[in-house]
Design an enzyme around this catalytic site. Sequence first.
Site, PDB file in Angstrom:
ATOM      1  N   HIS A 113     -28.172 -56.093  21.024  1.00 22.25           N
ATOM      2  CA  HIS A 113     -27.951 -57.716  21.281  1.00 22.25           C
ATOM      3  C   HIS A 113     -29.224 -58.009  21.538  1.00 22.25           C
ATOM      4  O   HIS A 113     -30.454 -57.573  21.898  1.00 22.25           O
ATOM      5  CB  HIS A 113     -26.930 -57.751  22.423  1.00 22.25           C
ATOM      6  CG  HIS A 113     -25.373 -57.663  22.213  1.00 22.25           C
ATOM      7  ND1 HIS A 113     -24.855 -56.645  22.735  1.00 22.25           N
ATOM      8  CD2 HIS A 113     -24.456 -58.109  21.305  1.00 22.25           C
ATOM      9  CE1 HIS A 113     -23.684 -56.570  22.365  1.00 22.25           C
ATOM     10  NE2 HIS A 113     -23.617 -57.394  21.474  1.00 22.25           N
ATOM     11  N   TRP A 167     -36.451 -63.860  16.035  1.00 20.23           N
ATOM     12  CA  TRP A 167     -35.646 -64.526  15.011  1.00 20.23           C
ATOM     13  C   TRP A 167     -35.171 -65.920  15.351  1.00 20.23           C
ATOM     14  O   TRP A 167     -35.125 -66.022  16.813  1.00 20.23           O
ATOM     15  CB  TRP A 167     -34.178 -63.602  14.865  1.00 20.23           C
ATOM     16  CG  TRP A 167     -34.162 -62.803  13.790  1.00 20.23           C
ATOM     17  CD1 TRP A 167     -35.170 -62.165  13.246  1.00 20.23           C
ATOM     18  CD2 TRP A 167     -33.242 -62.367  12.837  1.00 20.23           C
ATOM     19  NE1 TRP A 167     -34.954 -61.103  12.302  1.00 20.23           N
ATOM     20  CE2 TRP A 167     -33.564 -61.267  11.986  1.00 20.23           C
ATOM     21  CE3 TRP A 167     -31.523 -62.790  12.854  1.00 20.23           C
ATOM     22  CZ2 TRP A 167     -32.673 -60.818  11.245  1.00 20.23           C
ATOM     23  CZ3 TRP A 167     -30.913 -62.070  12.125  1.00 20.23           C
ATOM     24  CH2 TRP A 167     -31.364 -61.252  11.183  1.00 20.23           C
ATOM     25  N   ASP A 170     -29.762 -68.832  13.724  1.00 20.01           N
ATOM     26  CA  ASP A 170     -29.832 -68.886  15.127  1.00 20.01           C
ATOM     27  C   ASP A 170     -28.451 -68.323  15.943  1.00 20.01           C
ATOM     28  O   ASP A 170     -28.516 -67.992  17.028  1.00 20.01           O
ATOM     29  CB  ASP A 170     -29.881 -70.246  15.727  1.00 20.01           C
ATOM     30  CG  ASP A 170     -31.366 -70.658  15.949  1.00 20.01           C
ATOM     31  OD1 ASP A 170     -32.135 -69.667  16.160  1.00 20.01           O
ATOM     32  OD2 ASP A 170     -31.696 -71.944  15.989  1.00 20.01           O
ATOM     33  N   SER A 223     -14.739 -60.602  24.260  1.00 16.85           N
ATOM     34  CA  SER A 223     -16.066 -61.191  24.259  1.00 16.85           C
ATOM     35  C   SER A 223     -15.817 -62.783  24.206  1.00 16.85           C
ATOM     36  O   SER A 223     -14.945 -62.998  23.647  1.00 16.85           O
ATOM     37  CB  SER A 223     -16.662 -60.420  23.181  1.00 16.85           C
ATOM     38  OG  SER A 223     -17.725 -61.224  22.734  1.00 16.85           O
ATOM     39  N   SER A 224     -17.057 -63.245  24.489  1.00 22.35           N
ATOM     40  CA  SER A 224     -16.851 -64.757  24.478  1.00 22.35           C
ATOM     41  C   SER A 224     -16.925 -65.273  23.111  1.00 22.35           C
ATOM     42  O   SER A 224     -16.765 -66.521  22.813  1.00 22.35           O
ATOM     43  CB  SER A 224     -18.248 -65.371  25.074  1.00 22.35           C
ATOM     44  OG  SER A 224     -19.318 -64.804  24.665  1.00 22.35           O
ATOM     45  N   CYS A 225     -17.360 -64.472  21.928  1.00 16.30           N
ATOM     46  CA  CYS A 225     -17.328 -64.814  20.514  1.00 16.30           C
ATOM     47  C   CYS A 225     -15.934 -65.078  20.038  1.00 16.30           C
ATOM     48  O   CYS A 225     -15.583 -65.452  18.998  1.00 16.30           O
ATOM     49  CB  CYS A 225     -18.056 -63.858  19.924  1.00 16.30           C
ATOM     50  SG  CYS A 225     -17.039 -62.259  19.466  1.00 16.30           S
ATOM     51  N   TYR A 227     -15.138 -59.157  14.157  1.00 18.25           N
ATOM     52  CA  TYR A 227     -15.154 -58.860  15.406  1.00 18.25           C
ATOM     53  C   TYR A 227     -14.255 -59.731  16.519  1.00 18.25           C
ATOM     54  O   TYR A 227     -13.383 -59.198  17.112  1.00 18.25           O
ATOM     55  CB  TYR A 227     -16.585 -58.708  15.880  1.00 18.25           C
ATOM     56  CG  TYR A 227     -16.607 -58.254  17.427  1.00 18.25           C
ATOM     57  CD1 TYR A 227     -16.542 -56.810  17.610  1.00 18.25           C
ATOM     58  CD2 TYR A 227     -17.033 -58.906  18.453  1.00 18.25           C
ATOM     59  CE1 TYR A 227     -16.657 -56.428  19.078  1.00 18.25           C
ATOM     60  CE2 TYR A 227     -17.280 -58.540  19.596  1.00 18.25           C
ATOM     61  CZ  TYR A 227     -16.974 -57.204  20.050  1.00 18.25           C
ATOM     62  OH  TYR A 227     -17.142 -56.783  21.368  1.00 18.25           O
ATOM     63  N   LEU A 259     -22.432 -49.210  27.996  1.00 18.48           N
ATOM     64  CA  LEU A 259     -23.046 -50.440  28.999  1.00 18.48           C
ATOM     65  C   LEU A 259     -21.830 -50.742  29.888  1.00 18.48           C
ATOM     66  O   LEU A 259     -22.167 -50.537  31.037  1.00 18.48           O
ATOM     67  CB  LEU A 259     -23.627 -51.587  27.905  1.00 18.48           C
ATOM     68  CG  LEU A 259     -23.970 -52.755  28.975  1.00 18.48           C
ATOM     69  CD1 LEU A 259     -25.450 -52.289  29.689  1.00 18.48           C
ATOM     70  CD2 LEU A 259     -24.160 -54.010  28.238  1.00 18.48           C
ATOM     71  N   VAL A 260     -20.788 -51.131  29.388  1.00 21.23           N
ATOM     72  CA  VAL A 260     -19.652 -51.496  30.434  1.00 21.23           C
ATOM     73  C   VAL A 260     -19.170 -50.443  31.042  1.00 21.23           C
ATOM     74  O   VAL A 260     -18.846 -50.468  32.273  1.00 21.23           O
ATOM     75  CB  VAL A 260     -18.807 -52.765  29.714  1.00 21.23           C
ATOM     76  CG1 VAL A 260     -17.562 -53.059  30.469  1.00 21.23           C
ATOM     77  CG2 VAL A 260     -19.683 -53.894  29.484  1.00 21.23           C
ATOM     78  N   GLY A 261     -18.649 -49.491  30.227  1.00 17.72           N
ATOM     79  CA  GLY A 261     -17.716 -48.469  30.910  1.00 17.72           C
ATOM     80  C   GLY A 261     -18.644 -47.776  32.074  1.00 17.72           C
ATOM     81  O   GLY A 261     -17.965 -47.460  32.893  1.00 17.72           O
ATOM     82  N   LYS A 283     -10.789 -58.955  18.542  1.00 15.09           N
ATOM     83  CA  LYS A 283     -10.713 -59.069  20.076  1.00 15.09           C
ATOM     84  C   LYS A 283      -9.470 -60.161  20.432  1.00 15.09           C
ATOM     85  O   LYS A 283      -8.720 -59.999  21.344  1.00 15.09           O
ATOM     86  CB  LYS A 283     -12.143 -59.568  20.702  1.00 15.09           C
ATOM     87  CG  LYS A 283     -13.032 -58.525  20.637  1.00 15.09           C
ATOM     88  CD  LYS A 283     -12.809 -57.416  21.561  1.00 15.09           C
ATOM     89  CE  LYS A 283     -13.798 -56.442  21.557  1.00 15.09           C
ATOM     90  NZ  LYS A 283     -13.423 -55.251  22.462  1.00 15.09           N
ATOM     91  N   HIS A 333     -16.549 -44.784  28.629  1.00 19.68           N
ATOM     92  CA  HIS A 333     -17.479 -44.699  29.977  1.00 19.68           C
ATOM     93  C   HIS A 333     -18.794 -44.351  29.727  1.00 19.68           C
ATOM     94  O   HIS A 333     -19.515 -44.464  30.614  1.00 19.68           O
ATOM     95  CB  HIS A 333     -16.617 -43.594  30.820  1.00 19.68           C
ATOM     96  CG  HIS A 333     -16.888 -42.073  30.192  1.00 19.68           C
ATOM     97  ND1 HIS A 333     -16.487 -41.654  29.115  1.00 19.68           N
ATOM     98  CD2 HIS A 333     -17.523 -41.214  30.901  1.00 19.68           C
ATOM     99  CE1 HIS A 333     -16.910 -40.514  28.924  1.00 19.68           C
ATOM    100  NE2 HIS A 333     -17.447 -40.205  30.008  1.00 19.68           N
TER     101      HIS A 333
END
Length: 323
Positions: free
Chosen positions: A190, A213, A280, A118-120, A147, A25-27, A151, A22
């Site tokens: 990120h 980068w 990249d 996550s989208s990864c 990671y 960022l998201v929590g 997930k 909590h």
Amino acid sequence: MTTHDFTPGAIDRDERVYVAGHRGLVGSAVWRKLESEGFNDVIGRSSSELDLKDRTAVFDFFAEEKPKHVVLAAAKVGGIMANNTYPHDFLSENLQIQVNVMDAAVEHGVERLVFLGSSCIYPKLAEQPIHEDALLTGHLEPTNDAYAIAKIAGILHVQAVRRQHGLPWISAMPTNLYGPGDNFSPQGSHVLPALIRRYDEAAQSGAGRVENWGTGTPRREFLHVDDMAAAVFHLLENYDGPDQVNVGTGSDVTIREIAETIAKIVGFDGETVWDTSKPDGTPQKLLDVSKLADAGWTAQIGLEEGLRSTVEWYREHAGSVRQ
Ligand SMILES: NC(=O)c1ccc[n+]([C@@H]2O[C@H](COP(=O)([O-])OP(=O)(O)OC[C@H]3O[C@@H](n4cnc5c(N)ncnc54)[C@H](OP(=O)(O)O)[C@@H]3O)[C@@H](O)[C@H]2O)c1
């Protein structure tokens, strides 16, 4: 197997909701959303109060607090550099956190649980925009595969609980998120908070040059975390199904465009140099959000508007953001 039917509609505001993570960022955004929706029994624990890697402590916590619903937003999270340097930590800690929380939640019959991935999780070269069906159809981006595998295991965990115990739990896969409460540390952040910090520091110090980068050409999708919290809440009340739901805006921009927008917002008018010797990452990552739209939700906060308020938040909290 006991089947617990899911009926879409408003959750009773008196029911106890545990937001794991909590302070993140998201929590923290989910917490704000639940409070704004009138929930009056939202609970959370920091990692120093309750280390979710400690299985016994997690089971004790569930036995004592008996949450009715859980938003699982606790995880070890980081950018390319952190993921690439500490793959063992990202795999092991995330597996431990999610296995402990979900096993304790099964034992205590938690009714609704949203697992955040996550989208990864999707293959590096998945067809764009990425549909939920792309899961497990190709090789992952190697810099964050550990990671991603953790997930993916989380999604399977939710599906297995549904099959074996009939609990209507769900998984949501957000795109890149940003907003108040983000991690702005040079090592762990990120791309978007890293760019905000770098450009803001350059603007404040009067530096004439910022170095980033990569080539700046990868395309990325960014969702404001308050939109993410609204989506999670919408799914919690209205959606049921075994497969993960993508959560994004449905449109992307290049890293270079993002950098230029941030430079404009913070007032940096120097030169940007792109260090093309650095990786990249995935060339493009845009989620297909049609399933979410079918479930009745679309993003509301535009990118420039969201960036402006995030820069404002960062400046107000520059002395106290995570280092
Ligand atoms: N940020 C993004 O762009 C993004 C994108 C897609 C998906 N997500 C997903 O959203 C979820 C949350 O990410 P986030 O960006 O909010 O991360 P975050 O800001 O780093 O927050 C993670 C939270 O997890 C808690 N946590 C970590 N390890 C813990 C442990 N061992 N025990 C107890 N709590 C622990 C931390 O608690 P303390 O603060 O108390 O230490 C922290 O508040 C993750 O599952 C992530 O995969 C994030």
